[in-house]
Motif scaffolding. Sequence first.
Motif, PDB file in Angstrom:
ATOM      1  N   LYS A  48       0.739  -1.293  -0.367  1.00  0.00           N
ATOM      2  CA  LYS A  48      -0.148   0.134   0.128  1.00  0.00           C
ATOM      3  C   LYS A  48       1.085   1.092   0.192  1.00  0.00           C
ATOM      4  O   LYS A  48       1.483   1.416   0.670  1.00  0.00           O
ATOM      5  CB  LYS A  48      -1.090   0.054   0.915  1.00  0.00           C
ATOM      6  CG  LYS A  48      -2.159   1.505   1.002  1.00  0.00           C
ATOM      7  CD  LYS A  48      -2.578   1.237   2.276  1.00  0.00           C
ATOM      8  CE  LYS A  48      -3.410   2.461   2.907  1.00  0.00           C
ATOM      9  NZ  LYS A  48      -3.948   2.855   1.332  1.00  0.00           N
ATOM     10  N   VAL A  49       1.093   1.737  -0.928  1.00  0.00           N
ATOM     11  CA  VAL A  49       1.764   3.056  -0.885  1.00  0.00           C
ATOM     12  C   VAL A  49       0.687   4.177  -0.520  1.00  0.00           C
ATOM     13  O   VAL A  49      -0.846   4.859  -1.056  1.00  0.00           O
ATOM     14  CB  VAL A  49       1.799   3.412  -2.218  1.00  0.00           C
ATOM     15  CG1 VAL A  49       2.789   5.187  -2.633  1.00  0.00           C
ATOM     16  CG2 VAL A  49       3.139   2.629  -3.283  1.00  0.00           C
ATOM     17  N   PHE A  50       1.037   4.890   0.617  1.00  0.00           N
ATOM     18  CA  PHE A  50       0.000   5.287   1.317  1.00  0.00           C
ATOM     19  C   PHE A  50       0.159   6.955   0.405  1.00  0.00           C
ATOM     20  O   PHE A  50       0.795   7.832   0.011  1.00  0.00           O
ATOM     21  CB  PHE A  50       0.806   6.035   3.115  1.00  0.00           C
ATOM     22  CG  PHE A  50       1.003   4.611   3.639  1.00  0.00           C
ATOM     23  CD1 PHE A  50      -0.473   4.722   3.988  1.00  0.00           C
ATOM     24  CD2 PHE A  50       1.856   4.191   4.067  1.00  0.00           C
ATOM     25  CE1 PHE A  50      -0.368   3.067   4.672  1.00  0.00           C
ATOM     26  CE2 PHE A  50       1.673   3.064   4.935  1.00  0.00           C
ATOM     27  CZ  PHE A  50       0.397   2.693   5.632  1.00  0.00           C
ATOM     28  N   ARG A  51      -0.634   7.775   0.702  1.00  0.00           N
ATOM     29  CA  ARG A  51      -1.260   9.127  -0.072  1.00  0.00           C
ATOM     30  C   ARG A  51      -0.856   9.882   1.067  1.00  0.00           C
ATOM     31  O   ARG A  51      -0.507  10.002   2.067  1.00  0.00           O
ATOM     32  CB  ARG A  51      -2.851   9.040   0.027  1.00  0.00           C
ATOM     33  CG  ARG A  51      -3.943   8.443  -0.447  1.00  0.00           C
ATOM     34  CD  ARG A  51      -5.617   8.523  -0.043  1.00  0.00           C
ATOM     35  NE  ARG A  51      -5.919   9.711   0.121  1.00  0.00           N
ATOM     36  CZ  ARG A  51      -6.839  10.379  -1.073  1.00  0.00           C
ATOM     37  NH1 ARG A  51      -6.825   9.573  -2.138  1.00  0.00           N
ATOM     38  NH2 ARG A  51      -6.627  11.995  -0.493  1.00  0.00           N
ATOM     39  N   PRO A  52      -1.223  10.884  -0.161  1.00  0.00           N
ATOM     40  CA  PRO A  52       0.496  12.156   0.751  1.00  0.00           C
ATOM     41  C   PRO A  52      -1.077  13.286   1.791  1.00  0.00           C
ATOM     42  O   PRO A  52       0.132  14.230   1.789  1.00  0.00           O
ATOM     43  CB  PRO A  52       0.343  12.834  -1.186  1.00  0.00           C
ATOM     44  CG  PRO A  52      -0.793  12.364  -1.596  1.00  0.00           C
ATOM     45  CD  PRO A  52      -0.475  11.056  -1.587  1.00  0.00           C
ATOM     46  N   TYR A  53      -1.492  13.118   1.339  1.00  0.00           N
ATOM     47  CA  TYR A  53      -2.896  13.906   2.106  1.00  0.00           C
ATOM     48  C   TYR A  53      -3.307  13.541   3.285  1.00  0.00           C
ATOM     49  O   TYR A  53      -3.304  12.584   3.491  1.00  0.00           O
ATOM     50  CB  TYR A  53      -4.419  13.895   1.305  1.00  0.00           C
ATOM     51  CG  TYR A  53      -3.746  13.928  -0.552  1.00  0.00           C
ATOM     52  CD1 TYR A  53      -3.514  15.228  -0.744  1.00  0.00           C
ATOM     53  CD2 TYR A  53      -4.651  13.187  -1.075  1.00  0.00           C
ATOM     54  CE1 TYR A  53      -3.327  15.479  -2.043  1.00  0.00           C
ATOM     55  CE2 TYR A  53      -3.889  13.421  -2.560  1.00  0.00           C
ATOM     56  CZ  TYR A  53      -3.735  14.645  -3.331  1.00  0.00           C
ATOM     57  OH  TYR A  53      -3.221  14.844  -4.307  1.00  0.00           O
ATOM     58  N   ARG A  54      -2.785  15.107   4.597  1.00  0.00           N
ATOM     59  CA  ARG A  54      -3.355  14.497   5.692  1.00  0.00           C
ATOM     60  C   ARG A  54      -4.087  14.685   6.213  1.00  0.00           C
ATOM     61  O   ARG A  54      -4.945  15.484   5.552  1.00  0.00           O
ATOM     62  CB  ARG A  54      -2.578  15.251   6.973  1.00  0.00           C
ATOM     63  CG  ARG A  54      -0.980  15.180   6.331  1.00  0.00           C
ATOM     64  CD  ARG A  54      -0.142  16.302   7.352  1.00  0.00           C
ATOM     65  NE  ARG A  54      -0.618  15.961   9.033  1.00  0.00           N
ATOM     66  CZ  ARG A  54      -1.437  16.808   9.604  1.00  0.00           C
ATOM     67  NH1 ARG A  54      -1.956  18.504   9.497  1.00  0.00           N
ATOM     68  NH2 ARG A  54      -1.500  16.378  10.871  1.00  0.00           N
ATOM     69  N   ASP A  55      -5.026  13.831   7.100  1.00  0.00           N
ATOM     70  CA  ASP A  55      -6.494  13.092   7.667  1.00  0.00           C
ATOM     71  C   ASP A  55      -6.563  14.859   9.232  1.00  0.00           C
ATOM     72  O   ASP A  55      -6.104  14.422   9.754  1.00  0.00           O
ATOM     73  CB  ASP A  55      -7.195  12.203   8.356  1.00  0.00           C
ATOM     74  CG  ASP A  55      -8.157  12.379   8.531  1.00  0.00           C
ATOM     75  OD1 ASP A  55      -9.477  13.983   8.958  1.00  0.00           O
ATOM     76  OD2 ASP A  55      -9.155  11.240   8.840  1.00  0.00           O
TER      77      ASP A  55
END
Length: 210
Positions: free
Chosen positions: A57-64
């Motif tokens: 899983k390549v994580f999304r660059p956006y923070r929650d």
Amino acid sequence: MPTFDGFPVAALDFYDDLEVDNTKSFWDAHKKIYDEQVKAPMVALTDALGQEFGDAKVFRPYRDVRFAKDKTPYKTHQGAFVGAAPATGWYVEVSAAGVRIGGGTYHAAGPELAQIREGMADDKSGKVLERILRDLGRGGFEITGEQLKTAPRGYDKDHPRIDLLRHKTLLGMKKYGFEPFVHTPELLDRIRNDWRKLRPLVNWMAEQLS
């Protein structure tokens, strides 16, 4: 399948700049650098590792940021994870600090944490884990993870493996930093070899959670 040639210097520079200007305007102006110098090499790296370890899983660059005090919109690193069990597996990350890798369990609570602690407390499996961690320490890994300050409920503070039982998470981590090889295909071999060394820890944790 694209070949992995290392993370370009531009990938680390991108995160240096993002730490200073973590805004949508910066991101939009530099998204091509992210796509080509950060994300594309990470995908090529994890595709190559996936032949042995499984899909990543390549994580999304956006923070929650919904419930966060820090409202900066973008992560200041790019991570990828290969799972072997719930919250358990191998990890790789690139950031302004360079490259680091690791493996183990990064989150456990309730029944899962109880299962892990049962394995730690058991004389047979607990001693196996101690040997695994000792070997990793000798191999240059930092043994880390969130720990309680006191003995967990139900365990005596004098238990011979109380230091292990205090762990809520348990990881073996290694920093490559800015070593020249992070910019070359050699990085793939380094990570593959270190992930193999981490396999006993990942497998031990996964067995407790099965």
